[in-house]
Scaffold this motif. Sequence first.
Motif, mmCIF file in Angstrom:
data_model
loop_
_atom_site.group_PDB
_atom_site.id
_atom_site.type_symbol
_atom_site.label_atom_id
_atom_site.label_comp_id
_atom_site.label_asym_id
_atom_site.label_seq_id
_atom_site.Cartn_x
_atom_site.Cartn_y
_atom_site.Cartn_z
ATOM 1 N N ASN A 301 -34.542 60.721 33.889
ATOM 2 C CA ASN A 301 -35.354 61.249 33.267
ATOM 3 C C ASN A 301 -35.299 63.385 33.989
ATOM 4 O O ASN A 301 -35.197 63.040 35.963
ATOM 5 N N HIS A 302 -34.968 64.198 33.657
ATOM 6 C CA HIS A 302 -34.563 65.470 34.570
ATOM 7 C C HIS A 302 -35.378 65.920 34.653
ATOM 8 O O HIS A 302 -35.458 67.262 35.379
ATOM 9 N N SER A 303 -36.992 65.951 33.631
ATOM 10 C CA SER A 303 -37.867 66.823 33.443
ATOM 11 C C SER A 303 -38.301 66.088 35.059
ATOM 12 O O SER A 303 -39.717 66.933 35.219
ATOM 13 N N VAL A 304 -38.003 65.624 36.127
ATOM 14 C CA VAL A 304 -38.904 65.705 37.707
ATOM 15 C C VAL A 304 -37.580 66.936 37.867
ATOM 16 O O VAL A 304 -39.043 66.938 38.892
ATOM 17 N N ALA A 311 -31.256 77.993 34.131
ATOM 18 C CA ALA A 311 -30.455 77.222 34.985
ATOM 19 C C ALA A 311 -31.917 75.295 35.530
ATOM 20 O O ALA A 311 -32.736 75.404 35.253
ATOM 21 N N SER A 312 -30.641 74.316 36.119
ATOM 22 C CA SER A 312 -30.796 73.559 36.821
ATOM 23 C C SER A 312 -31.656 73.859 37.864
ATOM 24 O O SER A 312 -31.115 74.987 38.766
ATOM 25 N N HIS A 313 -32.501 73.235 38.124
ATOM 26 C CA HIS A 313 -33.077 73.413 39.478
ATOM 27 C C HIS A 313 -32.506 72.836 40.930
ATOM 28 O O HIS A 313 -31.497 72.509 40.739
ATOM 29 N N LEU A 341 -43.005 71.408 42.411
ATOM 30 C CA LEU A 341 -42.763 70.026 41.514
ATOM 31 C C LEU A 341 -44.268 69.446 42.775
ATOM 32 O O LEU A 341 -44.239 68.693 41.301
ATOM 33 N N ILE A 342 -44.117 69.098 43.523
ATOM 34 C CA ILE A 342 -45.420 67.768 43.867
ATOM 35 C C ILE A 342 -46.720 68.058 42.856
ATOM 36 O O ILE A 342 -47.786 66.968 42.980
#
Length: 473
Positions: A301-304, A311-313, A341-342
């Motif tokens: 689950n890369h949407s986390v 670019a990647s988080h 994010l939270i």
Amino acid sequence: MQALPPEGDKCSIRYGGLRVLQAALLDRVSAVTRPKFFRDPLHLQIRFDLADEGKRYGATLLRIIDSGVFQRLRFVRQNGLANLVFHGAEHSRFAHSMGVMHVARTMYERISRNMSEPESEDEKFLIQVAGLVHDVGHGPFSHTMEEVLKENGVDFHHENMTKRFILEDGSEIFRLLSDIDPDIPDKLMPFFDKKRRVIDSWQYRIVSSQMDADRLDYVQRDALFAGLRGHGFDIERVFDLLFHHENSIAVDRGAIEAVEAYLVTMDQLYRAIYNHHAVRAATQMLLRLFRRAVKLHQGGNHSVFPPVLGASHPMSELLVQGDKIELDKYLRLTDAAMWSLIDVWQFSDDQILSDLSSRIVGRRLFKTISIDPIDVAKTQSLIARAEDEVARVYGEEARDYYVMIDEPTRTSYKGYDWRPDTPNESIWLTGGGQAPRPLEDEDENAIVTAFKQKRHFPRLVLPEEVREALRKC
């Protein structure tokens, strides 16, 4: 410069242009030599001297402060989630680091004066830089993030990031220091890495010891912003009676009461703030929240940790690379980045991620129950009952996220160790017509003797409704 006629003189028009030029030159001289001041709520005024015989030390310190590496510390809180309990504790690593630099310089100046040793501008500059940048490697939520990474098997130490910001070519701090002297970055390493010390020196203890500039600042600053007005000590008395004994920080016996008060204050702050039951509950909730996020991410689950502008988080990079992460990506990791994010996780389809996020944002913190680790059978029974209740209310998978054992420990004073390979941690006492000796060896020093004992604060952390259900049983 020749004096000019008064304003009312008939020649004043002729000299008008020269007056403007003279004023401009005087302003320029004043701007170059006048110290730069920063207002500080604890130390009131922090000074940067700019007239240092062409070495540009003061100007370089200001440039380090203005760098992106250091400015990032404005967005990393000093005390993690303590502000959820002590609402005034909103201060940052930026403010603390400024204070550490100020205290480090003061300690060096007072020790040099008291020992009748000449000050070295080069040494004082290194000590100030070390104090200023000692925290630049901290990640979001400070020490809590290190616990998150450690729990997930990620090799990360904020000290390594600090050293990288000083040593690597791509760092702005490295460039600013190297512009003065290419050897300065390497000369700073012994302040942060004991293995790099060819010759040990008391100067290093100003930045890292049991009574260093770091502790002398945060003990006062954290108490101030937490609203604990009764927690303090006479720091001016400590400053005025500072010495060094061989390679250790020492104080004259006339300041022993102030030193004891400092140790008492630090011990009390650990109990009152850092290990406060609600602060620890919030910290454990944050740990479990990120445990869940990492598990989901590793499960596909890369949407986390969503990509940012293609670019990647940086958090996903940190989980893979640890303290080998690229510096420019690490700079994007702040408390603000984590809170964003939270905030999004509150609306996740994953029940655990959503619930823990909403609880933290809404400050619906878990509660605690004191436990007795010696009574193993009773503690294990309590944990089992709590987990069963959690599974009944929140589902079986919630067992790993809603019941936590929290056991912070604290040793308030580390005494002298005679073994040659063990660093000397003691604060030394001098003066009074007696030979220097460690503070803990002073006659009838019951305070320090007590602080040498390791103490535990074991608790069970769990949702309030689960705690109430246990009480009814």
